[in-house]
Design a protein around this motif. Structure first.
Motif, PDB file in Angstrom:
ATOM      1  N   CYS A 147      44.175  52.510  44.399  1.00  0.00           N
ATOM      2  CA  CYS A 147      43.553  51.194  44.285  1.00  0.00           C
ATOM      3  C   CYS A 147      42.122  51.056  43.821  1.00  0.00           C
ATOM      4  CB  CYS A 147      43.707  50.747  45.911  1.00  0.00           C
ATOM      5  SG  CYS A 147      45.365  50.494  46.386  1.00  0.00           S
ATOM      6  N   HIS A 148      41.432  52.388  44.025  1.00  0.00           N
ATOM      7  CA  HIS A 148      40.133  52.152  43.365  1.00  0.00           C
ATOM      8  C   HIS A 148      39.817  52.357  42.153  1.00  0.00           C
ATOM      9  CE1 HIS A 148      38.126  51.321  47.473  1.00  0.00           C
ATOM     10  NE2 HIS A 148      39.010  51.958  47.950  1.00  0.00           N
ATOM     11  N   GLU A 149      38.809  51.967  41.586  1.00  0.00           N
ATOM     12  CA  GLU A 149      38.417  51.886  40.147  1.00  0.00           C
ATOM     13  C   GLU A 149      36.949  52.576  40.111  1.00  0.00           C
ATOM     14  OE1 GLU A 149      39.768  51.602  37.046  1.00  0.00           O
ATOM     15  OE2 GLU A 149      38.028  52.268  36.390  1.00  0.00           O
ATOM     16  N   LEU A 150      36.515  53.637  39.531  1.00  0.00           N
ATOM     17  CA  LEU A 150      35.381  54.187  39.747  1.00  0.00           C
ATOM     18  C   LEU A 150      34.652  53.660  38.379  1.00  0.00           C
ATOM     19  CD1 LEU A 150      35.515  57.721  41.172  1.00  0.00           C
ATOM     20  CD2 LEU A 150      34.546  55.628  42.136  1.00  0.00           C
ATOM     21  N   SER A 151      35.207  53.237  37.336  1.00  0.00           N
ATOM     22  CA  SER A 151      34.450  53.149  35.915  1.00  0.00           C
ATOM     23  C   SER A 151      33.619  51.807  36.041  1.00  0.00           C
ATOM     24  CB  SER A 151      35.350  53.119  34.823  1.00  0.00           C
ATOM     25  OG  SER A 151      36.446  52.052  34.954  1.00  0.00           O
ATOM     26  N   GLY A 155      35.028  49.153  41.878  1.00  0.00           N
ATOM     27  CA  GLY A 155      35.907  48.218  42.549  1.00  0.00           C
ATOM     28  C   GLY A 155      37.297  48.726  42.499  1.00  0.00           C
ATOM     29  N   LEU A 156      38.115  47.757  42.445  1.00  0.00           N
ATOM     30  CA  LEU A 156      39.542  48.069  42.527  1.00  0.00           C
ATOM     31  C   LEU A 156      40.474  47.760  41.353  1.00  0.00           C
ATOM     32  CD1 LEU A 156      39.736  45.353  45.732  1.00  0.00           C
ATOM     33  CD2 LEU A 156      39.722  48.130  45.857  1.00  0.00           C
ATOM     34  N   LYS A 157      41.684  48.378  41.335  1.00  0.00           N
ATOM     35  CA  LYS A 157      42.480  48.020  40.343  1.00  0.00           C
ATOM     36  C   LYS A 157      43.888  47.992  40.900  1.00  0.00           C
ATOM     37  CE  LYS A 157      43.361  52.922  39.364  1.00  0.00           C
ATOM     38  NZ  LYS A 157      43.212  54.137  38.685  1.00  0.00           N
ATOM     39  N   THR A 158      44.706  47.382  39.912  1.00  0.00           N
ATOM     40  CA  THR A 158      45.995  47.054  40.415  1.00  0.00           C
ATOM     41  C   THR A 158      46.824  48.392  40.054  1.00  0.00           C
ATOM     42  OG1 THR A 158      46.645  46.218  38.239  1.00  0.00           O
ATOM     43  CG2 THR A 158      45.897  44.551  39.967  1.00  0.00           C
ATOM     44  N   LEU A 159      48.046  48.258  40.425  1.00  0.00           N
ATOM     45  CA  LEU A 159      48.787  49.592  40.117  1.00  0.00           C
ATOM     46  C   LEU A 159      49.103  49.497  38.721  1.00  0.00           C
ATOM     47  CD1 LEU A 159      51.720  48.748  42.775  1.00  0.00           C
ATOM     48  CD2 LEU A 159      50.137  50.652  42.800  1.00  0.00           C
ATOM     49  N   GLU A 162      44.957  47.163  35.870  1.00  0.00           N
ATOM     50  CA  GLU A 162      44.068  46.168  35.806  1.00  0.00           C
ATOM     51  C   GLU A 162      42.854  45.875  36.793  1.00  0.00           C
ATOM     52  OE1 GLU A 162      44.156  41.271  35.654  1.00  0.00           O
ATOM     53  OE2 GLU A 162      45.891  42.116  35.967  1.00  0.00           O
ATOM     54  N   LYS A 163      41.539  45.938  36.137  1.00  0.00           N
ATOM     55  CA  LYS A 163      40.518  45.959  37.199  1.00  0.00           C
ATOM     56  C   LYS A 163      40.284  44.740  38.005  1.00  0.00           C
ATOM     57  CE  LYS A 163      36.794  47.905  36.326  1.00  0.00           C
ATOM     58  NZ  LYS A 163      35.483  48.326  35.407  1.00  0.00           N
ATOM     59  N   LEU A 164      39.860  44.793  39.125  1.00  0.00           N
ATOM     60  CA  LEU A 164      39.596  43.650  40.130  1.00  0.00           C
ATOM     61  C   LEU A 164      38.372  44.091  40.805  1.00  0.00           C
ATOM     62  CD1 LEU A 164      43.117  43.682  42.042  1.00  0.00           C
ATOM     63  CD2 LEU A 164      42.309  41.997  40.375  1.00  0.00           C
ATOM     64  N   ALA A 167      36.178  41.168  45.757  1.00  0.00           N
ATOM     65  CA  ALA A 167      36.428  39.951  46.067  1.00  0.00           C
ATOM     66  C   ALA A 167      37.815  39.455  45.930  1.00  0.00           C
ATOM     67  CB  ALA A 167      35.606  38.907  45.686  1.00  0.00           C
ATOM     68  N   ASP A 168      38.515  40.303  45.128  1.00  0.00           N
ATOM     69  CA  ASP A 168      39.951  39.825  44.836  1.00  0.00           C
ATOM     70  C   ASP A 168      41.067  40.729  45.408  1.00  0.00           C
ATOM     71  OD1 ASP A 168      38.987  37.388  43.454  1.00  0.00           O
ATOM     72  OD2 ASP A 168      38.853  38.732  41.582  1.00  0.00           O
ATOM     73  N   ALA A 169      40.542  41.496  46.405  1.00  0.00           N
ATOM     74  CA  ALA A 169      41.351  42.413  46.943  1.00  0.00           C
ATOM     75  C   ALA A 169      42.776  41.885  47.367  1.00  0.00           C
ATOM     76  CB  ALA A 169      40.802  42.835  48.428  1.00  0.00           C
ATOM     77  N   TYR A 170      43.070  40.533  47.538  1.00  0.00           N
ATOM     78  CA  TYR A 170      44.208  39.756  48.177  1.00  0.00           C
ATOM     79  C   TYR A 170      45.282  40.373  46.820  1.00  0.00           C
ATOM     80  CZ  TYR A 170      42.509  36.095  45.099  1.00  0.00           C
ATOM     81  OH  TYR A 170      42.045  35.437  43.967  1.00  0.00           O
ATOM     82  N   VAL A 171      44.596  40.313  45.328  1.00  0.00           N
ATOM     83  CA  VAL A 171      45.734  40.494  44.424  1.00  0.00           C
ATOM     84  C   VAL A 171      46.193  42.019  44.821  1.00  0.00           C
ATOM     85  CG1 VAL A 171      45.865  40.828  42.031  1.00  0.00           C
ATOM     86  CG2 VAL A 171      44.444  39.004  42.986  1.00  0.00           C
ATOM     87  N   LEU A 172      45.596  42.903  45.064  1.00  0.00           N
ATOM     88  CA  LEU A 172      45.899  44.170  45.342  1.00  0.00           C
ATOM     89  C   LEU A 172      47.224  44.090  46.571  1.00  0.00           C
ATOM     90  CD1 LEU A 172      44.896  46.692  44.163  1.00  0.00           C
ATOM     91  CD2 LEU A 172      43.665  47.065  45.992  1.00  0.00           C
TER      92      LEU A 172
END
Lengths: 286, 310, 426
Positions: A147-151, A155-159, A162-164, A167-172
């Motif tokens: 779930c986590h993106e470091l670049s 933030g977050l990333k989808t499976l 896609e970077k998120l 604030a858009d955690a609900y997409v995840l």
């Protein structure tokens, strides 16, 4: 040794950039857009507070990690964001983002210097308190970088990669929890914080569910009903009471052991109610 | 809003008593009226006189209503030392309120109960909302526990059923009232005119949901916790001897806000909205969830639904 | 008394009535002082209730009607029982009953007044009583059963008072009241008497929220038990009047009332049995209140001893009244009357009102028992009713006695009522 210096430097820069002190959500009184006092809303339960004094920024130089099991505090001042279209033709609404934890965010504070170790392992400081108890995750199927993106800023990333934003955690969440997501989008799940007539504003998933352990915890309930002033609990209540005999509040006890409440001036019991109007009625009259 | 945790310098009870004594002194010659009407919330002789002859809310002219409101505010000032604002916001066009509760999500914290108590200036021995702890395998209200007091909720094997006024479309309480002191407003809210109720309590026997509450004595209302934004048909301070009930926070909901219980619910189990708006959340729930209503067989058509996630 | 000159004016009638009220033996005055004392006691407790609110009672949101409404229910039953004298007297022209029918009306007046007072003291805001007055207030008629009850109770009071007054006033003027004038009203009063029962029973059975009340048998049960307790109370009252005055009350009247009570008791107990069977053969949640009343619920059985006492009393009374030698025995008969009154007072009072609130529609159990204030206020109201009955009887009896005596003299058949061979109706 070099590594440690780099690490410390990163932390100092993080501390400088952080601005406001870490939001300890128990006392936060964010302007909420609604009158309800959100200070009590720091989580669904009285989460165990990890003692973080031993590893705060100055003594060890490590960033302050969020408390375990503590849900994010809604940030009602944040600008409205465009909501991801999770379902075709879904109604439009705003999602209230969460307040950032300035100690840990953005990840690049540290990870522009420190390479992350992608291998699943037992986590160490400062990540050691992220204990995954989230369905599949807890059983070792998923790992931080599912779930986590470091670049970049992190933030977050989808499976699908896609970077998120956080604030858009609900997409995840909606990737797996489709039913809940549909209910959330249409209003049968989640929490609407705007008025029933205003533009719909809802809380993000993480306002209620701690993302690494989403199951809600238990809590002490607020006090229950009373019969009415002048009378005690009904016999029904006394019977169901499981406390030792001596502690039980019986109707007779209600009639004899009244203590005036400092705050209200009313006579109260541990469960809080005045006993008789006859002696103490003056305040109430006219 | 006042922060209920704030502690005043002097115990407020003392202040209240002092205020009462001052009020008594001010009333002067009306002392006799005081003694006679004290418990009924009367005050000066002229106010008591005007209260006595006050008409039914629906029969008053605008001038009479504004007079009544001035009196209500004056009485609150005299009695609690608080400046309240009482309004009469009418129902909005094209709005009928409904409520739905997700039984799967309610965890029995009773946050809604106490938010309601504070918002609606309830006597501190009264709660409009009753959360009943039920056995997982039963829907029989008689075996529920109203007074659960565990260290931690929810308990395994239990679920929690919040109840309050269901604002029935066919309300037996309204039918029962001999003086029409309670009626259904155009937005579906069943309200009480506290200045018209004679306190016979027939509505209480008629209500299948135990939603109506009587002021057996003068309401025990801490002055420093009074919510000053009030509505004539809603949360204004009540006199003794009259029946009151949940009114879907009429002082808030008619201005587009959520009722206090919805706002306080930390789990999002409570869904409130306009039943006439096909895009409202409550309409989605009614159309897409397995819903049920309590005691539907009695034909009261409650506008209060329950549903489960699974 | 007969020596008084007959003043045919209304004013003279009122003055004379007042004159009768202030003349009496020591016992009369002692009785008045006792009643006034009890009224004062009740009144004082009522001022306490007015000052503090109903918080001085033991009623709660769970059990929102208590001792007051229980007494109200019982008294409505007593009030309507006058019809058991009126019907045979006027419809079947039983002369012996016609002579005492006025006493039945008087008792009805006292009982209805008490019933209304019990409702008034139960009000949270008695100062707003005017809201109930049609047109001036806002009367929810015909929707509210309570509005119906207000009409039938006050109407019954007026009707009985009007008829009694008309008859007594005519007797005072020494002439027979015109039957064509009052008979339609009597007919109306008969239906009205049934209606005060029915409406009061509907007041309860209208509540679909409360299965204990919500059954069609409630109104019939009501009427049956009222026709037992009312005649019993009346029979005792008539015997007392016969003992302390020279009013000609024949034993046949008492026997008639005993018979009525006997039949009504049989029907009452049969209805009770029918109710119990329906509740308990396949016991469901609707029977929870009945279980609470008769057997106790979840360990709460505050009313259980009371209701079984009532059942035993009523059964005993019924057996006494069913056995002819016992029914005609002056002592056993009166024992049966007392048992009936007490039994019905329990069964139609607390036994009818309280269990409907236990458990509440949402399953709470709160055991109610009246507070001292409630008991004292109730005693005061009962004393007031007795006082009213005493005064009305005291004012009307001399007029009646004189009229009957003169009428009998005119007819040339003056008889000593006590030696009159009773006409046995059955």
């Amino acid at each position: 040794m070099l590594l440690l210096i780099v690490l410390l430097a990163g932390c100092w820069s993080a501390a400088g950039a952080a601005g406001p002190p870490p939001a300890t959500s128990g006392t936060s009184t964010a302007a909420t857009g609604s009158d309800w006092d959100w200070s009590g809303f720091s989580g669904l339960d009285d989460a165990p507070v990890t003692d973080r004094s031993g590893r705060g920024g100055k003594s060890t130089g490590l960033p302050v990690a969020p408390k375990i099991g503590e849900t994010a505090v809604p940030d009602f001042d944040a600008p409205a964001r465009k909501t991801y279209a999770l379902f075709r033709g879904m109604p439009s609404f705003d999602v209230i983002p969460s307040q950032r934890d300035p100690g840990m965010h953005p990840c690049s504070n540290c990870h522009q210097w420190v390479l992350s170790d992608p291998r699943p392992r037992k986590l160490k400081q400062p990540h050691d308190n992220f204990e995954l108890q989230h369905g599949l995750h807890g059983k070792g199927k998923f790992w931080c970088f599912t779930c986590h993106e470091l670049s970049g800023k992190g933030g977050l990333k989808t499976l699908e990669g896609e970077k998120l934003e956080f604030a858009d955690a609900y997409v995840l969440c909606s990737q797996c929890h489709v039913d809940q997501a549909r209910d959330w989008v249409y209003g049968a799940h989640g929490k609407r914080v705007s008025g029933w007539q205003d533009k719909r504003q809802v809380l993000n998933c993480t306002a209620c569910h701690y993302q690494h352990r989403p199951a809600l915890k238990t809590r002490t309930p607020e006090p229950g009903p009373r019969v009415r002033m002048g009378l005690g609990r009904p016999p029904h209540w006394v019977e169901k009471d499981k406390r030792p005999e001596a502690d039980r509040v019986t109707r007779a006890a209600w009639k004899t052991e009244a203590v005036p409440d400092e705050k209200t001036g009313l006579e109260t019991r541990p469960e809080g109610r005045r006993d008789s109007l006859v002696e103490n009625g003056d305040d109430e009259k006219s | 809003m006042k922060n209920p945790d704030e502690k005043g310098a002097a115990p407020p009870g003392v202040n209240a008593r002092r205020r009462f004594l001052q009020g008594l002194a001010l009333a002067g010659g009306a002392g006799a009226a005081h003694a006679a009407f004290g418990a009924w919330g009367g005050s000066t002789l002229s106010d008591a006189f005007a209260d006595f002859f006050q008409q039914h809310y629906q029969r008053m002219t605008e001038a009479e209503i504004s007079e009544a409101i001035t009196r209500i505010e004056r009485k609150a000032k005299r009695r609690y030392g608080v400046d309240i604002q009482c309004d009469t916001t009418p129902a909005q066009q094209g709005v009928v309120f409904g409520y739905a509760i997700n039984v799967s999500k309610c965890r029995g914290y009773r946050d809604c109960v106490h938010a309601c108590v504070r918002e609606n200036n309830l006597s501190r021995d009264t709660q409009y909302i009753r959360v009943i702890e039920m056995d997982r395998d039963s829907t029989d209200l008689r075996h529920g526990d109203h007074y659960y007091d565990h260290e931690q909720v929810p308990l395994d094997g239990k679920y929690y059923l919040p109840m309050q006024c269901m604002h029935c479309d066919n309300p037996p309480c309204v039918k029962a009232c001999p003086v029409e002191a309670t009626w259904t407003e155009p937005d579906g809210i069943v309200v009480v005119d506290y200045d018209w109720c004679i306190g016979c309590r027939y509505c209480m026997t008629a209500c299948p949901y135990q939603a109506r509450h009587f002021n057996w004595g003068s309401p025990a209302l801490p002055p420093e916790e009074i919510n000053t934004a009030t509505h004539y048909l809603g949360n204004r301070p009540r006199p003794a001897g009259v029946v009151e009930k949940c009114h879907f926070c009429v002082q808030r909901t008619r201005k587009g806000r959520q009722p206090a219980c919805q706002e306080a619910c930390p789990t999002g189990a409570r869904i409130f909205g306009n039943l006439l708006d096909p895009d409202s959340e409550i309409r989605y729930v009614l159309a897409n969830k397995a819903i049920f209503r309590l005691k539907e067989d009695l034909g009261t058509e409650p506008k209060f639904w329950y549903f489960r996630d699974k | 008394m007969t020596s008084e000159a007959v003043k045919p004016s209304l004013r003279g009638f009122l003055v004379d009535s007042l004159g009768h009220l202030v003349r009496g033996r020591l016992m009369y005055w002692a009785w008045l002082v006792l009643l006034l004392g009890l009224i004062a006691l009740g009144g004082w407790h009522y001022t306490l209730q007015l000052r503090e609110g109903l918080v001085v009672t033991n009623m709660t949101n769970q059990v929102s009607w208590g001792f007051y409404i229980s007494n109200f229910t019982f008294l409505v039953g007593v009030a309507a029982a006058a019809v058991m004298l009126v019907v045979p007297a006027y419809i079947f022209h039983r002369k012996d009953l016609k002579d005492v029918v006025l006493m039945g009306d008087t008792m009805a007046i006292a009982a209805v007044t008490m019933a209304i007072l019990f409702v008034v003291v139960d009000l949270g805001r008695p100062d707003r009583f005017w809201h109930l007055i049609p047109f001036i207030g806002r009367f929810n008629f015909p929707q509210s059963m309570l509005a119906w009850d207000v009409i039938v109770l006050n109407g019954y009071l007026l009707l009985n008072f009007g008829i009694s007054f008309y008859i007594v006033f005519n007797h005072y003027r020494g002439r027979e009241p015109s039957e064509s004038r009052y008979f339609p009203w009597v007919l109306l009063a008969i239906f009205w008497a049934i209606s005060i029962h029915t409406v009061t029973a509907f007041l309860y059975s209208a509540n679909s929220a409360r299965p204990y009340w919500h059954n069609a048998l409630l109104a019939p049960r009501f009427i049956a038990s009222a026709f037992a307790s009312g005649p019993a109370l009346m029979a005792i009252g008539l015997q007392v009047i016969r003992g302390i005055s020279d009013y000609p009350i024949r034993q046949s009247v008492i026997n008639h009332l005993a018979l009525v009570a006997a039949i009504a008791l049989q029907v009452t107990l049969f209805f009770l049995l029918a109710d119990l069977f329906t509740d308990f053969y396949n016991e469901g949640e609707h029977a929870a209140s009945a279980r609470y009343l008769f057997f106790g619920l979840d360990g709460h059985s505050g009313l259980t001893p009371w209701i079984w006492t009532a059942v035993v009393l009523l059964t005993t009374a019924m057996l006494i009244l069913m056995i002819h030698p016992l029914r005609k025995h002056p002592v056993y008969m009166n024992i049966a009357f007392v048992l009936t009154i007490v039994g019905v007072w329990i069964e139609k009072g607390m036994g009818l009102v309280i269990p409907a609130f236990v458990p509440t529609p949402i399953g709470e159990i709160y055991e109610y028992s009246p507070s001292l204030t409630e008991i004292m206020v109730s005693v005061g109201i009962w004393a007031f009713g007795l006082l009213l009955f005493t005064m009305l009887a005291k004012a009307a009896l001399p007029v009646q006695c004189r009229f009957l005596r003169e009428k009998n003299r005119r007819a040339g058949t003056e008889r000593n009522p006590d030696s009159d061979p009773a006409v046995e109706p059955d």
